[in-house]
Design a protein around this motif. Structure first.
Motif, PDB file in Angstrom:
ATOM      1  N   SER A  82       0.743  -1.113  -0.050  1.00  0.00           N
ATOM      2  CA  SER A  82       0.068  -0.078  -0.132  1.00  0.00           C
ATOM      3  C   SER A  82       0.735   1.264  -0.297  1.00  0.00           C
ATOM      4  O   SER A  82       0.425   2.270   0.281  1.00  0.00           O
ATOM      5  CB  SER A  82      -0.953  -0.022   1.060  1.00  0.00           C
ATOM      6  N   LYS A  83       2.317   1.064  -0.181  1.00  0.00           N
ATOM      7  CA  LYS A  83       3.172   2.256  -0.109  1.00  0.00           C
ATOM      8  C   LYS A  83       3.761   2.609  -1.558  1.00  0.00           C
ATOM      9  O   LYS A  83       3.894   1.448  -2.108  1.00  0.00           O
ATOM     10  CB  LYS A  83       3.980   2.015   0.994  1.00  0.00           C
ATOM     11  N   GLU A  84       4.018   3.885  -1.952  1.00  0.00           N
ATOM     12  CA  GLU A  84       4.851   4.069  -2.995  1.00  0.00           C
ATOM     13  C   GLU A  84       5.916   4.848  -2.672  1.00  0.00           C
ATOM     14  O   GLU A  84       6.135   5.653  -1.686  1.00  0.00           O
ATOM     15  CB  GLU A  84       3.836   5.037  -3.769  1.00  0.00           C
ATOM     16  N   HIS A  85       7.124   4.467  -3.331  1.00  0.00           N
ATOM     17  CA  HIS A  85       8.400   4.987  -2.946  1.00  0.00           C
ATOM     18  C   HIS A  85       9.125   5.793  -4.387  1.00  0.00           C
ATOM     19  O   HIS A  85       8.767   5.103  -5.249  1.00  0.00           O
ATOM     20  CB  HIS A  85       9.241   4.116  -2.349  1.00  0.00           C
ATOM     21  N   LEU A  86      10.075   6.654  -4.181  1.00  0.00           N
ATOM     22  CA  LEU A  86      11.005   6.734  -5.300  1.00  0.00           C
ATOM     23  C   LEU A  86      12.257   6.745  -4.853  1.00  0.00           C
ATOM     24  O   LEU A  86      12.679   7.179  -3.518  1.00  0.00           O
ATOM     25  CB  LEU A  86      10.950   8.533  -5.831  1.00  0.00           C
ATOM     26  N   ARG A  87      13.104   5.879  -5.493  1.00  0.00           N
ATOM     27  CA  ARG A  87      14.476   5.411  -5.013  1.00  0.00           C
ATOM     28  C   ARG A  87      15.535   5.979  -6.102  1.00  0.00           C
ATOM     29  O   ARG A  87      15.317   5.644  -7.432  1.00  0.00           O
ATOM     30  CB  ARG A  87      14.725   4.181  -4.659  1.00  0.00           C
ATOM     31  N   TRP A  88      16.289   6.802  -5.841  1.00  0.00           N
ATOM     32  CA  TRP A  88      17.044   7.595  -6.920  1.00  0.00           C
ATOM     33  C   TRP A  88      18.741   7.367  -6.655  1.00  0.00           C
ATOM     34  O   TRP A  88      19.101   7.768  -5.600  1.00  0.00           O
ATOM     35  CB  TRP A  88      16.738   8.980  -6.797  1.00  0.00           C
ATOM     36  N   VAL A  89      19.354   6.672  -7.534  1.00  0.00           N
ATOM     37  CA  VAL A  89      20.736   6.243  -7.192  1.00  0.00           C
ATOM     38  C   VAL A  89      21.395   7.566  -7.763  1.00  0.00           C
ATOM     39  O   VAL A  89      21.603   7.816  -9.151  1.00  0.00           O
ATOM     40  CB  VAL A  89      21.236   5.080  -7.790  1.00  0.00           C
ATOM     41  N   MET A  90      22.417   8.456  -7.046  1.00  0.00           N
ATOM     42  CA  MET A  90      23.198   9.462  -7.566  1.00  0.00           C
ATOM     43  C   MET A  90      24.561   9.238  -7.533  1.00  0.00           C
ATOM     44  O   MET A  90      25.205   8.581  -6.689  1.00  0.00           O
ATOM     45  CB  MET A  90      22.711  10.346  -6.693  1.00  0.00           C
ATOM     46  N   PRO A  91      25.146   9.838  -8.559  1.00  0.00           N
ATOM     47  CA  PRO A  91      26.516   9.542  -8.789  1.00  0.00           C
ATOM     48  C   PRO A  91      27.491  10.410  -8.101  1.00  0.00           C
ATOM     49  O   PRO A  91      28.716  10.312  -8.237  1.00  0.00           O
ATOM     50  CB  PRO A  91      26.729   9.834 -10.591  1.00  0.00           C
ATOM     51  N   GLN A 114      29.780  15.515  -0.413  1.00  0.00           N
ATOM     52  CA  GLN A 114      29.392  16.736  -1.108  1.00  0.00           C
ATOM     53  C   GLN A 114      27.838  16.341  -1.286  1.00  0.00           C
ATOM     54  O   GLN A 114      27.028  17.335  -1.239  1.00  0.00           O
ATOM     55  CB  GLN A 114      30.092  16.715  -2.597  1.00  0.00           C
ATOM     56  N   LEU A 115      27.365  15.258  -1.655  1.00  0.00           N
ATOM     57  CA  LEU A 115      26.212  15.133  -1.682  1.00  0.00           C
ATOM     58  C   LEU A 115      25.171  15.163  -0.447  1.00  0.00           C
ATOM     59  O   LEU A 115      24.180  15.720  -0.465  1.00  0.00           O
ATOM     60  CB  LEU A 115      25.666  13.530  -2.267  1.00  0.00           C
ATOM     61  N   LEU A 116      25.764  14.785   0.629  1.00  0.00           N
ATOM     62  CA  LEU A 116      25.084  14.983   2.023  1.00  0.00           C
ATOM     63  C   LEU A 116      24.987  16.417   2.357  1.00  0.00           C
ATOM     64  O   LEU A 116      23.927  16.761   2.674  1.00  0.00           O
ATOM     65  CB  LEU A 116      25.819  14.326   3.075  1.00  0.00           C
ATOM     66  N   THR A 117      26.173  17.256   2.183  1.00  0.00           N
ATOM     67  CA  THR A 117      26.085  18.357   2.198  1.00  0.00           C
ATOM     68  C   THR A 117      25.040  19.265   1.594  1.00  0.00           C
ATOM     69  O   THR A 117      24.231  20.089   1.887  1.00  0.00           O
ATOM     70  CB  THR A 117      27.504  19.176   1.953  1.00  0.00           C
ATOM     71  N   ALA A 118      24.918  18.811   0.136  1.00  0.00           N
ATOM     72  CA  ALA A 118      23.891  19.559  -0.826  1.00  0.00           C
ATOM     73  C   ALA A 118      22.465  19.287  -0.368  1.00  0.00           C
ATOM     74  O   ALA A 118      21.752  19.985  -0.186  1.00  0.00           O
ATOM     75  CB  ALA A 118      24.223  19.095  -2.305  1.00  0.00           C
ATOM     76  N   ASP A 134      18.175  22.036  -8.400  1.00  0.00           N
ATOM     77  CA  ASP A 134      18.171  22.552  -7.084  1.00  0.00           C
ATOM     78  C   ASP A 134      19.392  22.016  -6.604  1.00  0.00           C
ATOM     79  O   ASP A 134      20.355  22.464  -6.051  1.00  0.00           O
ATOM     80  CB  ASP A 134      16.904  22.397  -6.090  1.00  0.00           C
ATOM     81  N   LEU A 135      19.390  20.649  -6.622  1.00  0.00           N
ATOM     82  CA  LEU A 135      20.690  19.849  -5.984  1.00  0.00           C
ATOM     83  C   LEU A 135      21.939  20.246  -6.625  1.00  0.00           C
ATOM     84  O   LEU A 135      22.976  20.402  -6.168  1.00  0.00           O
ATOM     85  CB  LEU A 135      20.514  18.138  -6.405  1.00  0.00           C
ATOM     86  N   GLU A 136      22.037  20.589  -8.323  1.00  0.00           N
ATOM     87  CA  GLU A 136      23.217  20.985  -8.851  1.00  0.00           C
ATOM     88  C   GLU A 136      23.743  22.324  -8.315  1.00  0.00           C
ATOM     89  O   GLU A 136      25.079  22.597  -7.990  1.00  0.00           O
ATOM     90  CB  GLU A 136      23.133  21.058 -10.308  1.00  0.00           C
ATOM     91  N   ALA A 137      22.833  23.293  -7.996  1.00  0.00           N
ATOM     92  CA  ALA A 137      23.235  24.578  -7.325  1.00  0.00           C
ATOM     93  C   ALA A 137      23.575  24.368  -6.079  1.00  0.00           C
ATOM     94  O   ALA A 137      24.428  24.858  -5.498  1.00  0.00           O
ATOM     95  CB  ALA A 137      21.801  25.316  -7.431  1.00  0.00           C
ATOM     96  N   ALA A 138      23.029  23.473  -5.094  1.00  0.00           N
ATOM     97  CA  ALA A 138      23.614  23.290  -3.786  1.00  0.00           C
ATOM     98  C   ALA A 138      24.753  22.390  -3.967  1.00  0.00           C
ATOM     99  O   ALA A 138      25.863  22.906  -3.024  1.00  0.00           O
ATOM    100  CB  ALA A 138      22.522  22.433  -3.073  1.00  0.00           C
ATOM    101  N   LEU A 139      25.156  21.695  -4.743  1.00  0.00           N
ATOM    102  CA  LEU A 139      26.576  21.250  -4.871  1.00  0.00           C
ATOM    103  C   LEU A 139      27.583  22.104  -5.168  1.00  0.00           C
ATOM    104  O   LEU A 139      28.533  22.067  -4.919  1.00  0.00           O
ATOM    105  CB  LEU A 139      26.475  19.764  -5.967  1.00  0.00           C
ATOM    106  N   ALA A 140      27.158  23.150  -5.947  1.00  0.00           N
ATOM    107  CA  ALA A 140      28.044  24.224  -6.346  1.00  0.00           C
ATOM    108  C   ALA A 140      28.293  25.124  -5.353  1.00  0.00           C
ATOM    109  O   ALA A 140      29.138  26.009  -5.408  1.00  0.00           O
ATOM    110  CB  ALA A 140      27.516  25.129  -7.640  1.00  0.00           C
ATOM    111  N   ASP A 141      27.550  25.341  -4.220  1.00  0.00           N
ATOM    112  CA  ASP A 141      27.550  26.327  -3.174  1.00  0.00           C
ATOM    113  C   ASP A 141      28.476  25.770  -2.095  1.00  0.00           C
ATOM    114  O   ASP A 141      28.725  24.899  -1.634  1.00  0.00           O
ATOM    115  CB  ASP A 141      26.381  26.398  -2.430  1.00  0.00           C
ATOM    116  N   GLY A 142      29.738  26.646  -2.227  1.00  0.00           N
ATOM    117  CA  GLY A 142      30.925  26.419  -1.423  1.00  0.00           C
ATOM    118  C   GLY A 142      31.225  27.208  -0.194  1.00  0.00           C
ATOM    119  O   GLY A 142      31.843  27.031   0.694  1.00  0.00           O
ATOM    120  N   SER A 143      30.140  27.712   0.286  1.00  0.00           N
ATOM    121  CA  SER A 143      29.740  28.604   1.451  1.00  0.00           C
ATOM    122  C   SER A 143      29.602  27.559   2.746  1.00  0.00           C
ATOM    123  O   SER A 143      29.366  26.166   2.460  1.00  0.00           O
ATOM    124  CB  SER A 143      28.622  29.522   1.465  1.00  0.00           C
TER     125      SER A 143
END
Length: 317
Positions: free
Chosen positions: A216-225, A230-234, A287-296
């Protein structure tokens, strides 16, 4: 009775940790090879060192993220492969009958299975060894490994650098699509496999994002490269900014780690389906790419979000 002394006893080295001569390694000391294991469990073992574990075995392989998805959570999918040398038809399959590593079809086509039980440390080397055996096998043979494959090419060495074109299937009827089954016995055996296959779909607008319905549940699972840190920070930046939801009622619940990459997971409202996720996925990717590029530096709220995300990881490979 007098009180026990609270003074810690002088540390004494276990005799098994001592070295007899200069440069000799004790059995309970770290192995000099750098594996992180004790010497007695690695190069000091009577059976020799265990297989070398490769943390990111599919790195550099075209479609790395999709390969991981098909290996870990997509029940029924296929993708044609092109060899660097030779013109044999090879199809990468999420799961084969009886979890076979490879099947050589009557027409010579090789089906290479991803969801197998080999545990020799480098899945890419394992797959390459199975593929090499299948290339030399006769039609109708089931091919696998019973011993470590040893030195040799990895899957990246055998395949041409071409994009991976994944087809997700409803069930496993493709197993027997070209089989003459007048009594229906073969197709009847598929009922259990089909019943266990959760409906799944691959999003077309982004790479390696898969919708699924589980009960009865739906999910999205997205493997990222991306690099994990860096991904956790973004992701923490997006979470703190309230930009980590996909559709109304969805919830980013965490991620799992597989073969060196992270796969974020979202819970979705029942009835969402895959189609309506296409546009939100594109927006999230931007949005993720922008967050990845944010070095602050991270704000206090973002640091708190990052710590929370780090605690919501599950390593499955």
């Amino acid at each position: 009775m007098g009180k026990k002394s609270r003074t810690r006893p002088e540390h004494r080295t276990d005799p098994s940790e001592r070295t007899g001569t200069a440069g000799e390694v004790g059995p309970r000391q770290p192995c000099p090879c750098g594996s992180g294991r004790r010497f007695k469990a690695c190069h000091g073992s009577v059976d020799g060192p265990p297989p070398l574990f490769v943390s990111r075995p599919f790195e550099g392989l075209p479609g790395e993220t999709d390969v991981i998805a098909l290996r870990e959570f997509v029940p029924s999918a296929t993708a044609p492969l092109t060899l660097r040398d030779g013109d044999r038809t090879v199809v990468l399959c999420s799961l084969l009958p009886m979890a076979a590593p490879a099947l050589v079809r009557q027409d010579g086509t090789i089906w290479l299975g991803l969801q197998v039980q080999h545990g020799f440390g480098d899945p890419s080397r394992d797959l390459a060894a199975v593929l090499e055996k299948a290339l030399a096998a006769d039609a109708g043979e089931v091919v696998g490994l019973t011993d470590p494959p040893g030195e040799g090419p990895r899957l990246q060495d055998l395949l041409a650098e071409q994009p991976l074109e994944v087809s997700v299937h409803d069930g496993f009827d493709w197993w027997v699509a070209d089989v003459d089954d007048p009594t229906g016995s073969v197709h009847a055996s598929l009922e259990a496999a089909n019943a266990a296959a959760n409906p799944s779909a691959r999003l077309q607008s982004v790479q390696a994002a898969y919708w699924t319905r589980m009960g009865s549940k739906e999910h999205l699972r997205w493997v990222m490269p991306h690099d994990e840190d860096q991904l956790l920070t973004a992701l923490a930046r997006l979470h703190a900014a309230g930009k980590d939801d996909l559709v109304e009622g969805s919830r980013f619940v965490g991620m799992f780690r597989a073969h060196g990459l992270l796969a974020p997971v979202w819970d979705l409202p029942v009835g969402t389906g895959a189609e309506v996720l296409e546009e939100p996925a594109v927006r999230f990717a931007a949005d993720l790419e922008a967050a990845l590029a944010d070095g602050s530096a991270l704000s206090t709220q973002e640091r708190s979000a990052r710590n929370g995300l780090a605690n919501r990881q599950l390593t499955i490979r």
